[in-house]
Design an enzyme around this catalytic site. Structure first.
Site, PDB file in Angstrom:
ATOM      1  N   LYS A 176      20.122  11.537  -4.467  1.00 52.70           N
ATOM      2  CA  LYS A 176      18.965  10.648  -4.526  1.00 52.70           C
ATOM      3  C   LYS A 176      19.150   9.499  -3.537  1.00 52.70           C
ATOM      4  O   LYS A 176      20.067   8.705  -3.674  1.00 52.70           O
ATOM      5  CB  LYS A 176      18.778  10.126  -5.949  1.00 52.70           C
ATOM      6  CG  LYS A 176      18.556  11.243  -6.969  1.00 52.70           C
ATOM      7  CD  LYS A 176      18.371  10.723  -8.379  1.00 52.70           C
ATOM      8  CE  LYS A 176      19.594  10.047  -8.914  1.00 52.70           C
ATOM      9  NZ  LYS A 176      19.515   9.752 -10.366  1.00 52.70           N
ATOM     10  N   THR A 207      11.480  -0.572 -12.095  1.00 48.13           N
ATOM     11  CA  THR A 207      11.945   0.808 -11.914  1.00 48.13           C
ATOM     12  C   THR A 207      13.049   1.183 -12.898  1.00 48.13           C
ATOM     13  O   THR A 207      13.787   2.140 -12.663  1.00 48.13           O
ATOM     14  CB  THR A 207      12.455   1.003 -10.481  1.00 48.13           C
ATOM     15  OG1 THR A 207      13.491   0.028 -10.222  1.00 48.13           O
ATOM     16  CG2 THR A 207      11.338   0.820  -9.462  1.00 48.13           C
ATOM     17  N   GLY A 209      15.021   2.973 -15.551  1.00 47.86           N
ATOM     18  CA  GLY A 209      14.923   4.306 -16.143  1.00 47.86           C
ATOM     19  C   GLY A 209      14.593   5.432 -15.194  1.00 47.86           C
ATOM     20  O   GLY A 209      14.378   6.565 -15.626  1.00 47.86           O
ATOM     21  N   THR A 210      14.572   5.166 -13.894  1.00 49.00           N
ATOM     22  CA  THR A 210      14.172   6.217 -12.951  1.00 49.00           C
ATOM     23  C   THR A 210      15.119   7.415 -12.983  1.00 49.00           C
ATOM     24  O   THR A 210      14.677   8.560 -12.953  1.00 49.00           O
ATOM     25  CB  THR A 210      14.101   5.672 -11.509  1.00 49.00           C
ATOM     26  OG1 THR A 210      15.313   4.951 -11.222  1.00 49.00           O
ATOM     27  CG2 THR A 210      12.922   4.753 -11.327  1.00 49.00           C
ATOM     28  N   GLY A 211      16.438   7.157 -13.030  1.00 51.34           N
ATOM     29  CA  GLY A 211      17.389   8.268 -13.007  1.00 51.34           C
ATOM     30  C   GLY A 211      17.297   9.136 -14.246  1.00 51.34           C
ATOM     31  O   GLY A 211      17.296  10.372 -14.156  1.00 51.34           O
ATOM     32  N   CYS A 212      17.215   8.497 -15.404  1.00 59.78           N
ATOM     33  CA  CYS A 212      17.067   9.239 -16.670  1.00 59.78           C
ATOM     34  C   CYS A 212      15.780  10.062 -16.650  1.00 59.78           C
ATOM     35  O   CYS A 212      15.752  11.227 -17.060  1.00 59.78           O
ATOM     36  CB  CYS A 212      17.027   8.278 -17.850  1.00 59.78           C
ATOM     37  SG  CYS A 212      18.411   7.134 -17.950  1.00 59.78           S
TER      38      CYS A 212
END
Length: 269
Positions: A176, A207, A209-212
């Site tokens: 990412k 932003t 929580g984007t990875g989860c």
């Protein structure tokens, strides 16, 4: 009586602020039309300003939750997030290795605010036990550096990062590149084929929580029978919309909007 939707299990920590962790995972799964289930690995006290405390659960509690779900209900995909300690990483890796379902590993190391969520002593267990059972590993550039020592300063370095991650055994690596300047670019590769995924960068600081959210969206699409490239492409579209619709909560960084498409009267693809 309706047929049961595809079933996805998240193995992760709880975010009391609701923006990341188990809470983000379950919201994402609902938005994408699958039945979300959870194994809580740790409890955090956090809000928009940061993590105030974290307490991992005993290995026995994590194992019991996992077995309760998988042995009775079954799963079509599993997603892992915060695993906190080497003992939890190794226990979860053992459980995953015995489960016949695709696995999305989000190797969570730190929170959006920079708070550590994985003990340094657990890194080797992530490398040697967890990544080898992953169908897709989804590290950001900080996590790539933490796991492999490879530091990426430009898009050109993302191939080297992917090679370093794949060397630990996941079938696919999704690197990412959201921390790089310019458009939001990610690289998905299995070492032979490459998929470059690009999206506009929105001027929105909310932003959390984007990875989860991205990892859960990938798992949701895999559970519904999509290939890895199809699942990652669909997940990228969903999280891009969620970032664009992110909103302020509290005095710090707000969450992405997991229900952005539902609010517009449409289900994301």
């Amino acid at each position: 009586m309706s047929a049961a939707p595809a079933r996805v299990l998240t193995v992760a920590g709880s975010d009391s602020g609701g923006g990341a962790g188990i809470q983000a995972d379950l919201k994402t799964m609902l938005a994408l039309g699958v039945h979300g289930m959870s194994v809580v690995t740790a409890v955090t006290a956090q809000n928009s300003l940061g993590v105030r405390g974290a307490w991992e659960l005993p290995v026995e509690a994590v194992r019991a939750q996992y077995r309760s779900v998988v042995d009775d209900i079954g799963v079509q995909a599993v997603k892992t997030g915060m695993l906190a300690s080497a003992e939890l990483v190794e226990a979860v890796a053992e459980l995953l290795a015995a489960t016949d379902a695709p696995v999305v590993v989000d190797p969570v190391g730190v929170s959006k605010h920079g708070d550590p969520l994985l003990a340094a002593s657990a890194l080797e267990s992530v490398r040697t036990r967890l990544l080898p059972v992953a169908t897709v590993a989804t590290p950001n550039l900080d996590e790539v550096a933490q796991l492999t020592g490879v530091r990426v300063g430009s898009e050109a370095g993302m191939r080297e990062a992917a090679e370093a991650v794949l060397a630990y055994g996941p079938r696919w690596a999704l690197i990412k590149g959201g921390h790089l300047p310019g458009e939001a670019v990610d690289l998905l590769t299995d070492g032979s084929e490459e998929h470059w995924l690009r999206a506009p960068r929105y001027d929105n600081r909310h932003t959390h929580g984007t990875g989860c959210t991205l990892a859960s969206a990938i798992a949701s699409h895999l559970a519904r029978g999509r290939t890895v490239p199809e699942a990652v492409t669909g997940a990228k579209e969903y999280v891009t919309g969620a970032i664009a619709a992110g909103f302020a909560l509290g005095g710090g960084i707000g969450p992405v909007d997991h229900g952005w498409a539902l609010r517009r009267g449409a289900r994301p693809t």
